[in-house]
Design an enzyme around this catalytic site. Structure first.
Site, PDB file in Angstrom:
ATOM      1  N   CYS A 162     -24.629  12.174  10.015  1.00  0.00           N
ATOM      2  CA  CYS A 162     -25.664  12.046  11.237  1.00  0.00           C
ATOM      3  C   CYS A 162     -26.675  13.243  11.574  1.00  0.00           C
ATOM      4  CB  CYS A 162     -25.428  10.741  12.354  1.00  0.00           C
ATOM      5  SG  CYS A 162     -24.918   9.030  11.720  1.00  0.00           S
ATOM      6  N   HIS A 302     -29.884  12.538  20.756  1.00  0.00           N
ATOM      7  CA  HIS A 302     -29.340  11.993  19.327  1.00  0.00           C
ATOM      8  C   HIS A 302     -29.333  10.770  20.255  1.00  0.00           C
ATOM      9  CE1 HIS A 302     -26.804  10.878  15.715  1.00  0.00           C
ATOM     10  NE2 HIS A 302     -26.068  10.821  17.076  1.00  0.00           N
ATOM     11  N   GLU A 313     -22.556  12.875  24.714  1.00  0.00           N
ATOM     12  CA  GLU A 313     -23.998  13.748  24.399  1.00  0.00           C
ATOM     13  C   GLU A 313     -24.089  14.048  25.858  1.00  0.00           C
ATOM     14  OE1 GLU A 313     -28.488  14.633  22.531  1.00  0.00           O
ATOM     15  OE2 GLU A 313     -27.300  12.301  22.710  1.00  0.00           O
ATOM     16  N   LYS A 334     -35.074   6.805  18.789  1.00  0.00           N
ATOM     17  CA  LYS A 334     -33.703   5.809  17.997  1.00  0.00           C
ATOM     18  C   LYS A 334     -34.629   4.419  19.068  1.00  0.00           C
ATOM     19  CE  LYS A 334     -29.996   8.783  16.186  1.00  0.00           C
ATOM     20  NZ  LYS A 334     -30.334  10.066  16.872  1.00  0.00           N
ATOM     21  N   HIS A 339     -31.158   4.017  13.526  1.00  0.00           N
ATOM     22  CA  HIS A 339     -31.214   4.917  13.248  1.00  0.00           C
ATOM     23  C   HIS A 339     -31.358   5.144  11.751  1.00  0.00           C
ATOM     24  CE1 HIS A 339     -28.649   8.189  13.761  1.00  0.00           C
ATOM     25  NE2 HIS A 339     -26.891   7.810  14.193  1.00  0.00           N
ATOM     26  N   PHE A 399     -20.399  11.347  12.485  1.00  0.00           N
ATOM     27  CA  PHE A 399     -19.262  11.302  11.884  1.00  0.00           C
ATOM     28  C   PHE A 399     -18.802  12.409  10.910  1.00  0.00           C
ATOM     29  CE2 PHE A 399     -19.655   5.871  11.737  1.00  0.00           C
ATOM     30  CZ  PHE A 399     -19.684   6.125  12.183  1.00  0.00           C
TER      31      PHE A 399
END
Length: 411
Positions: A162, A302, A313, A334, A339, A399
């Site tokens: 991502c 994010h 975050e 998002k 996403h 990830f």
């Protein structure tokens, strides 16, 4: 002297709209792109999650039939976004050897790969399409964009989950400063709304389970957040040196500072809860601007709407900004788009650029009860940015512990 890099074109196809303009308008209006999936494969595969944020306008409605037949959906979305961005930049008259592509995807041609496997099992090897490998390869979108504009300065692909398309933008800035090209199309695309990714993400408890209320399922920072909403689409940014843009009379949306890439080296899916590496990426990005952290006036977070990710975050942001963090407006877009995985960073970078250009910060929808452990100044309705020069950052984490942060400044 370091070359100043600017954005001169934007394009997108997202769950909010078939163009960048339509997507931005819908974002400001507080719309959601998440809807119930009507495909027969949802019931056939007994999927536990029955909704996603699908592209608002099907690629087949825009592209020629021959293009949809020869391109995986991830490449189709890439082509649509890149063509819009290239036209938005004025269709630059540049020698092919001076045009580059820095593209990204998180998963690549998953539809092509799995459809071909089904064909092989059910109908035999002779029925597998000869274009299967070119269609499924992760560099397919970059290749499609590069061939479309005749880019011969290089067509590169980043695959960093991502964080992918934010990293592609960072790479484009570095390639322009190194003199590899005069104009680069940077961005990312994803088309993974398929039974297998949905089943897999659901199995790891990453997706929201709100099947009965898709539009409000993605709720970053809310105490009731329970996972992200899978999205699809693409976004593209045309980048060039300021000198080159001015020489051809191009409109300049914003300056691209560049950015930084770090890694957690912590866990294959979970972020480091301390956020030290993510914080370092933010700090290094701000340092590139030549300004202090006090210059940051906006953050596109994010913010996936996962219980673990949002707090991690926040911890990273707190490391960077300290108590000043609570006075910096934060948007978590998002919530509207879902996403887009490898395409997320590109669309969020484009939203950050438009926020600076229009001096309007986009809203975060679906936030009804903010988590007291994340006391951010979240923008929940369009908010004016104000006059003067402003610095903004856009965060992407993926990830594998991939962290990528890009910085932008008003032109």
């Amino acid at each position: 002297m370091t070359k100043k890099i600017v954005v001169t074109g934007l394009g997108a196809t997202t769950p909010l709209g078939g163009t960048m303009t339509d997507s931005w308008t819908a974002l400001l209006a507080g719309e959601s792109g998440a809807t119930t999936l009507e495909q027969e494969w949802v019931a056939k595969n007994e999927l536990p999650i029955t909704f996603a944020a699908q592209a608002k306008v099907p690629a087949a409605d825009i592209l020629q039939r021959i293009e949809t037949k020869r391109l995986d959906p991830s490449s189709q979305f890439a082509l649509i976004a890149a063509r819009e961005a290239w036209a938005d930049a004025g269709t630059p008259d540049v020698a092919p050897e001076r045009i580059g592509v820095d593209w990204a995807t998180g998963i690549g041609g998953v539809w092509t790969l799995l459809d071909a496997w089904d064909t092989l099992r059910e109908r035999g090897p002779r029925r597998v399409l000869p274009m299967t490998v070119p269609m499924l390869m992760p560099n397919g979108p970059a290749a499609a964009v590069g061939m479309d504009v005749g880019a011969r300065a290089g067509s590169r692909t980043v695959v960093s989950a991502c964080a992918s398309s934010t990293e592609s933008i960072i790479n484009a800035v570095e390639h322009l400063r190194a003199g590899y090209a005069d104009v680069i199309i940077a961005g990312g695309s994803e088309a993974a709304i398929h039974p297998l990714p949905i089943a897999s993400f659901a199995a790891m408890q990453a997706l929201s389970k709100r099947n009965d209320e898709p539009a409000t399922a993605s709720r970053p920072y809310d105490v009731t957040r329970d996972g992200f909403v899978l999205g699809e689409g693409a976004a593209a940014l045309v980048l060039e040196t300021e000198e080159h843009a001015l020489a051809r009379g191009a409109r300049i949306y914003a300056e691209v500072i560049g950015g930084a890439v770090t890694s957690d080296a912590y866990h294959i899916t979970a972020p480091d809860p301390e956020g030290s590496a993510a914080a370092r990426a933010m700090l290094e990005t701000i340092e590139l601007s030549g300004e202090s952290i006090d210059a940051v006036a906006h953050i596109n977070a994010h913010a996936t709407s996962t219980p673990v990710g949002d707090i991690a975050e926040y911890n990273a942001l707190k490391r960077v900004f300290g108590d000043r963090l609570h006075s910096i407006p934060v948007s978590a877009t998002k919530a509207s788009t879902g996403h887009l995985l490898g395409g997320a960073g590109a669309i969020e970078a484009a939203f950050t650029v438009l926020a600076l250009y229009h001096r309007t910060l986009p809203p975060t929808i679906n936030l009804t009860e903010q988590d007291p452990e994340i006391p951010l100044d979240v923008v929940t309705s369009p908010r004016p940015l104000g006059e003067g020069k402003h610095l903004a950052i856009s965060n992407s984490f993926g990830f594998g512990g991939h962290n990528a942060v890009a910085g932008f400044r008003t032109a």
